[in-house]
Design a protein around this motif. Sequence first.
Motif, short mmCIF file in Angstrom:
data_model
loop_
_atom_site.label_atom_id
_atom_site.label_comp_id
_atom_site.label_asym_id
_atom_site.label_seq_id
_atom_site.Cartn_x
_atom_site.Cartn_y
_atom_site.Cartn_z
N THR A 131 0.17 -1.14 0.07
CA THR A 131 0.46 -0.43 0.46
C THR A 131 0.92 1.14 0.05
OG1 THR A 131 -1.99 -1.04 0.87
CG2 THR A 131 -1.53 1.52 2.21
N LEU A 132 2.03 1.15 0.68
CA LEU A 132 2.83 2.17 0.47
C LEU A 132 3.38 2.62 -0.38
CD1 LEU A 132 5.35 2.41 4.18
CD2 LEU A 132 3.25 3.89 3.59
N THR A 133 4.00 1.37 -1.11
CA THR A 133 4.36 1.79 -2.88
C THR A 133 3.10 2.59 -3.54
OG1 THR A 133 5.57 -0.25 -2.17
CG2 THR A 133 5.30 0.80 -4.47
N LEU A 134 2.36 2.19 -3.65
CA LEU A 134 0.99 2.33 -4.66
C LEU A 134 1.02 3.61 -3.98
CD1 LEU A 134 -1.36 2.14 -6.71
CD2 LEU A 134 -3.07 1.04 -5.00
N LEU A 135 0.76 4.94 -2.93
CA LEU A 135 0.77 5.69 -2.41
C LEU A 135 2.16 6.89 -2.89
CD1 LEU A 135 -0.41 5.42 1.75
CD2 LEU A 135 -2.28 6.55 -1.08
N THR A 136 2.89 6.08 -2.81
CA THR A 136 3.83 6.57 -3.58
C THR A 136 4.24 6.68 -4.75
OG1 THR A 136 5.21 5.94 -1.63
CG2 THR A 136 6.48 6.84 -3.61
N LEU B 10 -2.21 9.34 -21.36
CA LEU B 10 -3.50 8.83 -21.37
C LEU B 10 -4.40 8.87 -20.20
CD1 LEU B 10 -6.01 8.70 -22.93
CD2 LEU B 10 -5.58 6.34 -23.21
N GLU B 11 -3.56 8.07 -19.72
CA GLU B 11 -3.48 7.92 -17.82
C GLU B 11 -3.29 9.58 -17.37
OE1 GLU B 11 -1.44 5.39 -14.18
OE2 GLU B 11 -1.46 4.70 -16.06
N HIS B 12 -2.76 10.25 -17.11
CA HIS B 12 -2.69 11.20 -16.77
C HIS B 12 -3.81 12.22 -16.88
CE1 HIS B 12 1.62 10.60 -14.93
NE2 HIS B 12 1.21 9.64 -14.53
N TYR B 13 -3.48 12.34 -18.29
CA TYR B 13 -4.89 13.19 -18.48
C TYR B 13 -6.33 12.44 -18.40
CZ TYR B 13 -3.85 16.51 -22.39
OH TYR B 13 -2.67 17.52 -22.94
N VAL B 14 -6.72 11.65 -17.88
CA VAL B 14 -7.95 11.17 -17.36
C VAL B 14 -8.03 11.20 -15.67
CG1 VAL B 14 -8.74 8.85 -16.45
CG2 VAL B 14 -7.87 8.99 -18.65
N MET B 15 -6.58 11.87 -14.88
CA MET B 15 -6.73 11.49 -13.81
C MET B 15 -7.55 13.45 -13.84
SD MET B 15 -2.94 10.05 -12.33
CE MET B 15 -2.75 8.00 -12.33
N LEU B 16 -5.85 14.02 -15.02
CA LEU B 16 -6.78 15.38 -14.49
C LEU B 16 -7.79 15.93 -14.88
CD1 LEU B 16 -5.41 18.69 -14.38
CD2 LEU B 16 -4.64 18.38 -16.71
N LEU B 17 -8.43 14.88 -16.07
CA LEU B 17 -9.82 15.60 -16.37
C LEU B 17 -11.14 15.60 -15.36
CD1 LEU B 17 -9.59 15.35 -20.30
CD2 LEU B 17 -9.52 17.02 -19.43
N PHE B 18 -10.59 14.05 -15.24
CA PHE B 18 -11.69 13.44 -13.97
C PHE B 18 -11.28 14.14 -12.26
CE2 PHE B 18 -12.50 10.60 -10.61
CZ PHE B 18 -13.54 10.25 -11.15
N GLY B 19 -10.37 15.02 -12.28
CA GLY B 19 -10.56 15.60 -10.86
C GLY B 19 -11.22 17.51 -11.12
N GLY B 20 -10.42 17.84 -12.38
CA GLY B 20 -11.11 18.91 -12.61
C GLY B 20 -9.78 19.75 -13.15
N LEU B 21 -9.98 20.10 -13.99
CA LEU B 21 -8.58 20.77 -15.40
C LEU B 21 -8.53 22.28 -14.90
CD1 LEU B 21 -6.73 20.51 -17.66
CD2 LEU B 21 -9.12 21.29 -19.32
N GLY B 22 -7.61 22.48 -14.22
CA GLY B 22 -7.04 24.27 -13.89
C GLY B 22 -7.11 24.68 -12.04
N GLY C 6 -5.34 10.32 -7.74
CA GLY C 6 -5.66 9.40 -6.19
C GLY C 6 -6.55 8.76 -6.59
N VAL C 7 -8.03 8.98 -7.14
CA VAL C 7 -8.98 7.96 -7.46
C VAL C 7 -8.66 6.86 -8.23
CG1 VAL C 7 -11.51 8.01 -8.26
CG2 VAL C 7 -10.75 9.34 -7.05
N VAL C 8 -7.74 7.63 -9.77
CA VAL C 8 -7.33 7.06 -10.35
C VAL C 8 -7.11 5.95 -10.36
CG1 VAL C 8 -6.60 7.25 -12.25
CG2 VAL C 8 -8.19 8.60 -12.15
N THR C 9 -5.66 5.99 -9.31
CA THR C 9 -4.49 4.86 -9.07
C THR C 9 -5.62 3.92 -8.56
OG1 THR C 9 -2.71 6.80 -8.45
CG2 THR C 9 -2.50 4.68 -7.73
N LEU C 10 -6.40 4.23 -7.57
CA LEU C 10 -6.86 2.91 -6.31
C LEU C 10 -7.83 2.65 -8.15
CD1 LEU C 10 -7.75 2.24 -4.10
CD2 LEU C 10 -9.81 3.90 -3.89
N ILE C 11 -8.14 3.15 -9.07
CA ILE C 11 -9.50 2.57 -9.69
C ILE C 11 -8.50 1.33 -10.37
CG2 ILE C 11 -11.12 2.43 -11.76
CD1 ILE C 11 -11.49 5.42 -10.65
N ARG C 12 -7.44 1.80 -10.68
CA ARG C 12 -6.37 1.36 -11.86
C ARG C 12 -5.69 0.23 -11.19
NH1 ARG C 12 -1.02 3.95 -12.44
NH2 ARG C 12 -1.01 3.07 -10.46
N ASP C 13 -5.21 0.44 -10.22
CA ASP C 13 -4.99 -0.89 -9.00
C ASP C 13 -5.66 -2.31 -9.13
OD1 ASP C 13 -2.59 -2.03 -7.47
OD2 ASP C 13 -4.12 -2.01 -5.96
#
Length: 347
Positions: free
Chosen positions: A44-49, A260-272, A282-289
């Motif tokens: 879990t620490l590795t995933l958080l890192t 693509l993965e980083h775009y998902v993270m940014l657009l999912f949370g909110g651009l700008g 945080g959410v996309v990393t959890l979903i991806r894992d």
Amino acid sequence: MPCGEYFTDYTSRMGLVRWRTQKIALALGLPLPFLAPLLFEGGTLTLLTQAYIFGIAVLGLNVILGYAGEIVLAQGAFMAIGAYSTSRLLEAGAGLLPALVIGGFMSAMIAVAFGLPSFRVKGFYIAISTLALQFISEWFFNNGQAAFIHGGSQQQFPSTVGLLGPVAEIGSTFDKYYLALVAVLLFALLSLNLSRTGIGKTFRAVHENDLSAAVLGVNVFKNKLLAFGIGGFMIGVAGGLYGFQIGFISPGYFTLSLTLEHYVMLLFGGLGRVWGALLGVGVVTLIRDNLREVLGIVSDATGLNATATVPVFFGVIIIVVLAVEPKGVLAALGKIKEYFRKWPFAY
């Protein structure tokens, strides 16, 4: 403004933490990441890192795309430049912090170089120029004849390295976790303050309408390159941290799918939005894992390579988010908060 709270000067009005609820949330929430190693195990620490490191990279992408409005499709290339530069410097005996900083500057210089077409073109055409960088970087780091420059396609990071040469050696999972945590907090604070400065407001003006900004006297080309430089530096530092965290780098880790993965993270949370970017990571990393774990079970049961559908899943997320709430989950949460604040009154 919450009932019973008011400002008497501009300093308190412009503060990062303005309301009592924000101060309480900060006081209660800030210690939690520092206490996480006492509560979670190594996996879990590795995933958080990794989430913290990707948070830095997405914040860099947010500066270029969210603040200045320049579409970048070379996220993987910028991270690769930072990772390989850091590896070469560590091999030469430099400390981790100087290696990360120089690797970030290398990525920033390449980002500025490939942002030069913004002098004549914008939008889709800038995206194509950065996409070209992505393909060039994959060819370059896979090219054995260029090994004297990048050091080889596959490189092993040292398991233990000093922050400043031989001083303050780190290498454990806990060390990497706290290093990534401090780094993401620093870059988040930098991004929050950048959005409030004159530079950040100029970026916003260029993003909204570069022609109007130019008429008002803004040097549009200079500010676009500055955004490329700042964002490229942050992404390059994230690449170096990522290489040190996993202990091994290869061009296969920095492909277009990472962008693509980083775009998902940014657009999912909110651009700008800084907090939106971190929320999306945080959410996309959890979903991806969890998704990869489930698809791995499906692959073992059916014999099909179900894990190859992960990029497709991320693409679907982008489409759904843009269709339902283009401003991201953070904006949707804001609407919900405003609804309950006004309910049941009509105003």
